[in-house]
Design a protein around this motif. Structure first.
Motif, PDB file in Angstrom:
ATOM      1  N   TYR A  14      -0.073   2.080  -5.335  1.00 46.67           N
ATOM      2  CA  TYR A  14      -0.923   0.914  -5.101  1.00 46.67           C
ATOM      3  C   TYR A  14      -1.886   1.193  -3.954  1.00 46.67           C
ATOM      4  O   TYR A  14      -1.488   1.760  -2.942  1.00 46.67           O
ATOM      5  N   THR A  15      -3.139   0.753  -4.114  1.00 53.40           N
ATOM      6  CA  THR A  15      -4.116   0.789  -3.030  1.00 53.40           C
ATOM      7  C   THR A  15      -4.616  -0.636  -2.828  1.00 53.40           C
ATOM      8  O   THR A  15      -5.099  -1.264  -3.776  1.00 53.40           O
ATOM      9  N   LEU A  16      -4.470  -1.143  -1.606  1.00 54.74           N
ATOM     10  CA  LEU A  16      -4.899  -2.507  -1.274  1.00 54.74           C
ATOM     11  C   LEU A  16      -6.120  -2.442  -0.364  1.00 54.74           C
ATOM     12  O   LEU A  16      -6.128  -1.658   0.584  1.00 54.74           O
ATOM     13  N   GLU A  17      -7.115  -3.245  -0.679  1.00 50.68           N
ATOM     14  CA  GLU A  17      -8.313  -3.332   0.154  1.00 50.68           C
ATOM     15  C   GLU A  17      -8.579  -4.800   0.455  1.00 50.68           C
ATOM     16  O   GLU A  17      -8.621  -5.614  -0.458  1.00 50.68           O
ATOM     17  N   LEU A  36      -6.877  -4.744  -5.481  1.00 53.27           N
ATOM     18  CA  LEU A  36      -5.630  -4.005  -5.672  1.00 53.27           C
ATOM     19  C   LEU A  36      -5.885  -3.004  -6.779  1.00 53.27           C
ATOM     20  O   LEU A  36      -6.336  -3.380  -7.867  1.00 53.27           O
ATOM     21  N   THR A  37      -5.629  -1.720  -6.500  1.00 58.23           N
ATOM     22  CA  THR A  37      -5.728  -0.694  -7.534  1.00 58.23           C
ATOM     23  C   THR A  37      -4.331  -0.183  -7.819  1.00 58.23           C
ATOM     24  O   THR A  37      -3.593   0.195  -6.900  1.00 58.23           O
ATOM     25  N   ILE A  38      -3.972  -0.204  -9.104  1.00 59.87           N
ATOM     26  CA  ILE A  38      -2.661   0.283  -9.547  1.00 59.87           C
ATOM     27  C   ILE A  38      -2.900   1.611 -10.256  1.00 59.87           C
ATOM     28  O   ILE A  38      -3.702   1.678 -11.196  1.00 59.87           O
ATOM     29  N   ASP A  65       0.840  -1.199   0.000  1.00 59.17           N
ATOM     30  CA  ASP A  65       0.000   0.000   0.000  1.00 59.17           C
ATOM     31  C   ASP A  65       0.874   1.248   0.000  1.00 59.17           C
ATOM     32  O   ASP A  65       1.447   1.617   1.034  1.00 59.17           O
ATOM     33  N   ILE A  66       1.026   1.878  -1.174  1.00 65.42           N
ATOM     34  CA  ILE A  66       1.850   3.075  -1.320  1.00 65.42           C
ATOM     35  C   ILE A  66       0.997   4.147  -1.992  1.00 65.42           C
ATOM     36  O   ILE A  66       0.466   3.928  -3.089  1.00 65.42           O
TER      37      ILE A  66
END
Length: 165
Positions: free
Chosen positions: A53-56, A69-71, A48-49
């Motif tokens: 990157y967004t991790l849920e 995961l959103t890149i 998660d950065i």
């Protein structure tokens, strides 16, 4: 995760995908046959950065949970500079034997661009004039290319999509 079943599964559909680097890309990993909420779903090589990157983890519903995961588009451009093909893995550990359960998606990153050469040109009003636009780094044939302000009008403009090569 202690207490999870040895039959727990992870699924990412599709397993391969063409991705355009001008938009964020989201990968969904469906965890099934899990008895309770799973926190800390791992995504490799992502962490998660902010702005990358967004991790849920997602929320359990019955015995399923969807982690995402959103890149970011900016990260996709950076990844493409090292390799157009990237693989992302969703992972949990289940059972008392700590068995790893994984699912992957391999993406191919495209960063399309368009070029008209030369960008300016003097033409004679008594002759037809052709303008070509070269589209590069596209995953497949593009149909319906728009030319502004031109529209396909008989005896004025003829628009053609061209072919991919």
């Amino acid at each position: 995760i202690s207490g999870t079943s040895q039959t727990s599964k992870l699924t990412i559909t599709p397993s391969t995908k063409d991705v355009i680097a001008t938009e964020n890309h989201e990968i969904s990993c469906v965890l099934t046959d899990i008895p309770s909420q799973i926190s800390g779903v791992l995504w490799a090589p992502a962490t998660d950065i902010t702005n990358e990157y967004t991790l849920e983890d997602g929320t359990i519903s019955g015995t399923s949970q969807t982690s995402k995961l959103t890149i970011s588009a900016a990260k996709l451009v950076a990844l493409k500079s090292t390799s157009a093909t990237q693989t992302f893995t969703c992972k949990i550990t289940v059972g008392t034997s700590n068995t790893e359960v994984t699912a992957t998606q391999t993406i191919t990153i495209y960063n399309p661009s368009a070029a008209i050469t030369p960008s300016t040109e003097n033409v004679y009003a008594v002759e037809n004039h052709e303008i070509s636009c070269v589209l590069t780094d596209i995953p497949s044939q593009i149909s319906g290319v728009l030319w502004a302000p031109a529209t396909d009008i008989t005896n004025e403009y003829t628009l053609e999509d061209g072919t991919i090569s």
